[in-house]
Scaffold this motif. Structure first.
Motif, short mmCIF file in Angstrom:
data_model
loop_
_atom_site.label_atom_id
_atom_site.label_comp_id
_atom_site.label_asym_id
_atom_site.label_seq_id
_atom_site.Cartn_x
_atom_site.Cartn_y
_atom_site.Cartn_z
N GLY A 15 21.02 1.58 118.01
CA GLY A 15 22.29 1.05 117.53
C GLY A 15 22.76 -0.12 118.36
O GLY A 15 22.72 -0.08 119.60
N ALA A 16 23.22 -1.18 117.67
CA ALA A 16 23.67 -2.40 118.36
C ALA A 16 25.14 -2.67 118.11
O ALA A 16 25.57 -3.82 118.04
CB ALA A 16 22.84 -3.60 117.92
N GLY A 17 25.93 -1.60 117.97
CA GLY A 17 27.38 -1.74 117.88
C GLY A 17 27.99 -1.85 119.26
O GLY A 17 27.32 -2.20 120.24
N TYR A 18 29.31 -1.54 119.38
CA TYR A 18 29.98 -1.65 120.67
C TYR A 18 29.26 -0.85 121.75
O TYR A 18 28.93 -1.35 122.82
CB TYR A 18 31.42 -1.10 120.60
N GLY A 19 29.06 0.45 121.46
CA GLY A 19 28.48 1.32 122.47
C GLY A 19 27.06 0.94 122.82
O GLY A 19 26.67 0.94 123.99
N GLY A 20 26.25 0.61 121.81
CA GLY A 20 24.86 0.25 122.07
C GLY A 20 24.72 -1.03 122.84
O GLY A 20 23.95 -1.11 123.81
N ALA A 21 25.46 -2.06 122.44
CA ALA A 21 25.38 -3.35 123.15
C ALA A 21 25.90 -3.22 124.57
O ALA A 21 25.31 -3.78 125.51
CB ALA A 21 26.17 -4.41 122.39
N GLU A 38 18.22 -1.59 116.07
CA GLU A 38 19.34 -1.61 115.12
C GLU A 38 18.81 -1.56 113.69
O GLU A 38 17.87 -2.28 113.33
CB GLU A 38 20.16 -2.88 115.34
N GLN A 39 19.44 -0.71 112.85
CA GLN A 39 18.96 -0.54 111.48
C GLN A 39 19.22 -1.76 110.60
O GLN A 39 18.45 -2.06 109.69
CB GLN A 39 19.59 0.69 110.85
N ALA A 40 20.30 -2.49 110.85
CA ALA A 40 20.63 -3.65 110.02
C ALA A 40 19.62 -4.77 110.25
O ALA A 40 19.06 -4.92 111.34
CB ALA A 40 22.03 -4.14 110.34
N GLY A 157 21.54 7.38 122.15
CA GLY A 157 21.97 7.38 120.76
C GLY A 157 23.34 6.75 120.64
O GLY A 157 24.35 7.35 121.00
N ALA A 158 23.37 5.51 120.12
CA ALA A 158 24.61 4.78 119.92
C ALA A 158 24.71 4.37 118.46
O ALA A 158 25.15 3.27 118.13
CB ALA A 158 24.65 3.55 120.83
N ASP A 159 24.30 5.29 117.58
CA ASP A 159 24.16 4.97 116.17
C ASP A 159 25.31 5.45 115.30
O ASP A 159 25.15 5.73 114.12
CB ASP A 159 22.81 5.47 115.62
N GLY A 160 26.50 5.54 115.89
CA GLY A 160 27.73 5.66 115.11
C GLY A 160 28.07 7.02 114.57
O GLY A 160 27.44 8.03 114.88
N ILE A 161 29.10 7.03 113.71
CA ILE A 161 29.66 8.28 113.21
C ILE A 161 28.64 9.08 112.40
O ILE A 161 28.69 10.32 112.37
CB ILE A 161 30.93 7.99 112.37
N LYS A 162 27.70 8.41 111.75
CA LYS A 162 26.66 9.11 110.98
C LYS A 162 25.37 9.23 111.78
O LYS A 162 24.28 9.32 111.21
CB LYS A 162 26.40 8.37 109.67
N SER A 163 25.47 9.30 113.07
CA SER A 163 24.34 9.26 113.99
C SER A 163 23.19 10.19 113.60
O SER A 163 23.36 11.41 113.48
CB SER A 163 24.82 9.64 115.39
#
Length: 392
Positions: A15-21, A38-40, A157-163
């Motif tokens: 995951g490359a959101g806030y937590g991942g970055a 990152e999945q995107a 694991g920083a892949d968000g609410i649907k982790s």
């Protein structure tokens, strides 16, 4: 851990959101070999504005990236809560911490861009949607839908609410609907009918609805957010302009005019979800950070800030411990009690009648509660301290 051990540590961040970055930046500064998956296929952060608290800015200072964040944000002095028609209920300066004695307001997209922009080129791998994760004890293996596999000494694991990481290894419970919708847009300051004259966040509370005006002065824009009670739990519900106007009936006419002027194609519409607290955040070689560990409602503005603090605490634990396994236990012990509390507080939400409980003694002299009926959402009513509400 010894610096030589840290430099030999291979870390995969999902995951490359806030937590991942943020985790990638903090962990790479230890000397570890870090890759972000990152999945995107492109990074595009939707939404609007958020506030970065002093503790978060302190971390950015430690990591040498404060200036990069400051360039795309504006300092704010206080947070104000008003009735739907603009009568003051509470005004409090943001709590200060360390050398960065300020809160800064930033657009979510600018924030993600700034964080990713300070990572070494080639660290982030796009188009990697996680399929499975396996903890082998001394390492973990990731398998992605594109056929790639990655083995690492530590998986974050920083892949968000649907982790996927959380659901595969730690909790199969899904996200929890709050009984609310959030409607978010960014509008020019000139389209706010004179309501925005400084850099301070304001929230207007009506019956079952909260309207936020968060200035983004550096952009010449304002984040305009409506949070309203709604029983429709569809993740991305269909909402019309008339629906939005009904949520702001009885509010200051200027807020109604801002709503009426919205371009619906630019409004981010979503049902509001969080997750129940997760009992365990780590195994031997896998650990959760940010929304994957403790996704929370946005009422207290703590989601992104908590993710940054997670990243810093994880790096601190790895530096201080004798092994990754010991570090993960220390990290969870340090962060989970804090985020459990913030998750509970965020579920309490806000009502006009509860302001005195949240900010005792802060209501202006002679201003009594308006007798407004309390909200009836699943999130309940407020009841926390000013410091927690405003962000420590």
């Amino acid at each position: 851990m010894q610096s030589s051990d840290l430099k030999n540590l291979k870390i995969a961040v999902v995951g490359a959101g806030y937590g991942g970055a943020a985790a990638a930046k903090a962990l790479s500064l230890l000397g570890a070999d870090v890759g972000v998956y990152e999945q995107a296929t492109t990074i595009r952060e939707v939404g609007a504005g958020i506030g970065l608290r002093p503790a978060t800015l302190e971390r950015f200072g430690q990591w040498g990236i404060f200036d990069a964040i400051a360039k795309v944000s504006s300092p704010s002095d206080y947070f104000e809560i008003l009735t739907a028609t603009g009568e003051p209920l509470m005004k409090e300066e943001w709590p200060a911490a360390g050398e960065r004695k300020q809160t800064r307001l930033i657009h979510r997209g600018d924030f993600i861009d700034a964080l990713l922009g300070v990572l070494p080129q080639g660290m982030v791998h796009l188009g990697h949607r996680l399929r499975t994760v396996q903890d082998k004890g001394g390492s973990a293996v990731l398998a992605f839908e594109n056929g790639a596999t990655v083995e690492a000494d530590l998986v974050v694991g920083a892949d968000g609410i649907k982790s996927v990481v959380r659901q595969r290894l730690f909790s199969d419970k899904g996200p929890v609907f709050s009984g609310e919708h959030a409607y978010r847009a960014v509008v020019p300051v000139d389209d706010t009918h004179g309501m925005v004259t400084d850099d301070n966040l304001r929230m207007y509370i009506g019956r079952g609805t909260k309207v936020y005006l968060l200035p983004l002065r550096h952009r010449g824009q304002v984040s305009f957010d409506i949070t309203a009670l709604c029983a429709d739990s569809t993740w991305n519900p269909r909402v019309t302009k008339d629906d939005l106007l009904r949520t702001v009936e009885g509010f200051d006419p200027r807020l109604v005019d801002i709503t009426r002027g919205l371009d619906m194609s630019t409004v981010n519409i979503r049902a509001v979800y969080d997750i129940d607290p997760v009992d365990t955040w780590h195994s031997d070689s896998v650990v959760l950070v940010g929304d994957a560990a403790h996704s929370m409602l946005h009422h207290q503005g703590q989601g992104a800030n908590s993710a940054i603090e997670d990243a810093g605490a994880l790096a601190d634990a790895l530096r201080a411990a004798d092994s990754p396994r010991e570090a993960l236990a220390h990290y969870q012990a340090a962060r989970k009690p804090v985020t459990d509390t913030l998750q509970a507080v965020s579920r309490q939400g806000w009502t006009e009648d509860a302001i005195d409980d949240v900010f005792p003694g802060q209501r202006p002299a002679g201003q009594q509660p308006a007798g407004q009926a309390p909200e009836t959402s699943a999130s309940g009513t407020a009841g926390t301290s000013a410091a927690a509400a405003a962000g420590e």
